[in-house]
Motif scaffolding. Structure first.
Motif, PDB file in Angstrom:
ATOM      1  N   PHE A 285      -9.837 -27.346  39.953  1.00 52.10           N
ATOM      2  CA  PHE A 285      -9.374 -26.054  40.440  1.00 52.10           C
ATOM      3  C   PHE A 285      -7.892 -25.845  40.140  1.00 52.10           C
ATOM      4  O   PHE A 285      -7.466 -24.738  39.801  1.00 52.10           O
ATOM      5  CB  PHE A 285      -9.661 -25.919  41.944  1.00 52.10           C
ATOM      6  CG  PHE A 285     -11.035 -25.376  42.221  1.00 52.10           C
ATOM      7  CD1 PHE A 285     -11.227 -24.061  42.571  1.00 52.10           C
ATOM      8  CD2 PHE A 285     -12.144 -26.194  42.090  1.00 52.10           C
ATOM      9  CE1 PHE A 285     -12.500 -23.556  42.807  1.00 52.10           C
ATOM     10  CE2 PHE A 285     -13.424 -25.708  42.323  1.00 52.10           C
ATOM     11  CZ  PHE A 285     -13.606 -24.382  42.686  1.00 52.10           C
ATOM     12  N   LEU A 286      -7.095 -26.890  40.253  1.00 50.28           N
ATOM     13  CA  LEU A 286      -5.682 -26.767  39.902  1.00 50.28           C
ATOM     14  C   LEU A 286      -5.515 -26.469  38.423  1.00 50.28           C
ATOM     15  O   LEU A 286      -4.652 -25.658  38.033  1.00 50.28           O
ATOM     16  CB  LEU A 286      -4.933 -28.040  40.292  1.00 50.28           C
ATOM     17  CG  LEU A 286      -4.775 -28.268  41.807  1.00 50.28           C
ATOM     18  CD1 LEU A 286      -4.246 -29.672  42.081  1.00 50.28           C
ATOM     19  CD2 LEU A 286      -3.853 -27.217  42.426  1.00 50.28           C
ATOM     20  N   GLU A 287      -6.326 -27.078  37.575  1.00 57.18           N
ATOM     21  CA  GLU A 287      -6.261 -26.818  36.137  1.00 57.18           C
ATOM     22  C   GLU A 287      -6.713 -25.403  35.811  1.00 57.18           C
ATOM     23  O   GLU A 287      -6.136 -24.732  34.952  1.00 57.18           O
ATOM     24  CB  GLU A 287      -7.098 -27.830  35.364  1.00 57.18           C
ATOM     25  CG  GLU A 287      -7.073 -27.626  33.843  1.00 57.18           C
ATOM     26  CD  GLU A 287      -5.672 -27.497  33.271  1.00 57.18           C
ATOM     27  OE1 GLU A 287      -5.464 -26.603  32.415  1.00 57.18           O
ATOM     28  OE2 GLU A 287      -4.767 -28.271  33.676  1.00 57.18           O
ATOM     29  N   LEU A 288      -7.758 -24.907  36.507  1.00 57.83           N
ATOM     30  CA  LEU A 288      -8.169 -23.523  36.312  1.00 57.83           C
ATOM     31  C   LEU A 288      -7.042 -22.567  36.727  1.00 57.83           C
ATOM     32  O   LEU A 288      -6.833 -21.524  36.091  1.00 57.83           O
ATOM     33  CB  LEU A 288      -9.435 -23.211  37.115  1.00 57.83           C
ATOM     34  CG  LEU A 288     -10.745 -23.764  36.553  1.00 57.83           C
ATOM     35  CD1 LEU A 288     -11.884 -23.533  37.538  1.00 57.83           C
ATOM     36  CD2 LEU A 288     -11.070 -23.122  35.201  1.00 57.83           C
ATOM     37  N   GLY A 289      -6.314 -22.929  37.790  1.00 56.52           N
ATOM     38  CA  GLY A 289      -5.170 -22.122  38.198  1.00 56.52           C
ATOM     39  C   GLY A 289      -4.083 -22.102  37.136  1.00 56.52           C
ATOM     40  O   GLY A 289      -3.502 -21.055  36.842  1.00 56.52           O
ATOM     41  N   ARG A 290      -3.815 -23.264  36.538  1.00 56.36           N
ATOM     42  CA  ARG A 290      -2.800 -23.321  35.477  1.00 56.36           C
ATOM     43  C   ARG A 290      -3.252 -22.530  34.255  1.00 56.36           C
ATOM     44  O   ARG A 290      -2.455 -21.824  33.629  1.00 56.36           O
ATOM     45  CB  ARG A 290      -2.505 -24.786  35.122  1.00 56.36           C
ATOM     46  CG  ARG A 290      -1.779 -25.541  36.235  1.00 56.36           C
ATOM     47  CD  ARG A 290      -1.296 -26.897  35.780  1.00 56.36           C
ATOM     48  NE  ARG A 290      -2.374 -27.878  35.639  1.00 56.36           N
ATOM     49  CZ  ARG A 290      -2.765 -28.704  36.586  1.00 56.36           C
ATOM     50  NH1 ARG A 290      -2.183 -28.688  37.785  1.00 56.36           N
ATOM     51  NH2 ARG A 290      -3.733 -29.586  36.372  1.00 56.36           N
TER      52      ARG A 290
END
Length: 325
Positions: A285-290
């Motif tokens: 999810f953090l990578e999708l945010g980035r």
């Protein structure tokens, strides 16, 4: 350039879009006047004043005509079906071009679009839908203001923000998703007029940024998805239909329909949603945010949007100048 923008006040991203466009056009050095009808919200009026956007709290033809004969706008840019008839009449009286942005597929009165010097459509899907227009039409997608953000500093928190207004068409989908999110361990906030069991309702918010900074998932359509991605959130497309999680693989297809849910036109399916949301992987999810933030920087800038709109104005002015008589 002296630009009159016209709209009706809505508690929705449409009004936020118009305000952002005013700010960007002012920053480009244009003279801007906003005529806004039915503004019955004191906080939004304060926001207009704080942003130093020149405005008139009317869209009535006689009142505007008196003001505009002195102000002498060069072009009118309309954003609402409710103000379009007055925009058409003012364009005729002042002998200046009129441009309308169409924000919805079911826009009416459609016949008045044929009287515009140019029409702006906010998605490729909309271009297909209005393919029979006999006036010049341009796709200019909605932009959002891109505040500085350090996505690497964003921390995982299993917090979802539902962003948008409740409508009868959306109600069941949002009810189902919110209840399953709670079941799966998510904290859920709702910005808008939602009343959902177990969900903290924030009401109409004028600046979603503080809540987006805390969230790792934003749920909604259109502008909500663009704002969420720009804030470094994973984004889940849900409205009357459900297109699910925005990923690098599907983002271009979802953008074609303005993140409306109409790419697949499916109802919310708990079983399908569970694959992404029931046991969320924080790093994913953090990578999708980035990824979302990178994509927003490339595609969703309100500054780039304003430059594209400025280009439409120049073409409309040139077309008006070449009309006979």
């Amino acid at each position: 350039m002296r630009i009159l923008l016209m709209t009706r006040f809505y508690r929705s991203g449409q009004t936020t879009h118009v305000l952002d466009l005013c700010l960007e056009l002012l920053q480009l050095g244009h003279r801007v006047l906003l005529a806004i009808a039915d503004l019955n919200d004191v906080i939004f009026l304060q926001k207009l004043k704080q942003a130093a956007v020149p405005h008139l709290l009317t869209a009535k033809q006689d009142k505007l005509h008196r003001q505009l004969t002195r102000w002498k706008p060069e072009i009118i840019h309309n954003h609402s079906a409710h103000t379009l008839p007055v925009a058409v009449q003012l364009g005729r009286l002042l002998n200046i071009p009129t441009v309308s942005t169409v924000h919805y597929l079911d826009f009416e009165p459609r016949e008045l679009l044929e009287e515009q010097t140019a029409v702006i459509l906010i998605s490729q899907e909309m271009r297909w839908h209005f393919a029979d227009l006999r006036v010049p039409a341009f796709v200019v997608e909605n932009g959002v203001r891109l505040a500085p953000l350090r996505t690497r500093a964003k921390r995982w928190r299993q917090l979802a923000l539902l962003l948008g207004q409740e409508t009868p068409e959306k109600r069941e989908n949002f009810y189902q998703l919110s209840q399953h999110l709670i079941l799966w361990g998510w904290e859920v906030l709702a910005a808008g007029n939602w009343q959902l069991p177990g969900v903290k309702t924030l009401g109409w918010v004028y600046d979603a940024a503080p809540f987006l900074r805390k969230a790792n998932l934003v749920v909604g359509t259109g502008r909500a998805i663009r704002e969420g991605m720009a804030a470094g959130c994973a984004a889940y497309v849900l409205g009357s239909y459900c297109d699910g999680l925005v990923t690098p693989e599907n983002v271009e297809g979802l953008q074609t329909t303005n993140f409306s849910g109409r790419t697949q036109r499916q109802s919310f399916c708990p079983k399908s949603a569970a694959n992404d949301l029931a046991r969320p992987d924080p790093e994913r999810f953090l990578e999708l945010g980035r990824f979302g933030r990178r994509y927003a920087l490339q595609h969703f800038s309100s500054g780039q949007m304003a430059l594209a709109v400025e280009g439409v104005y120049r073409q409309a002015l040139a077309r008006q100048a070449n009309l006979p008589g």
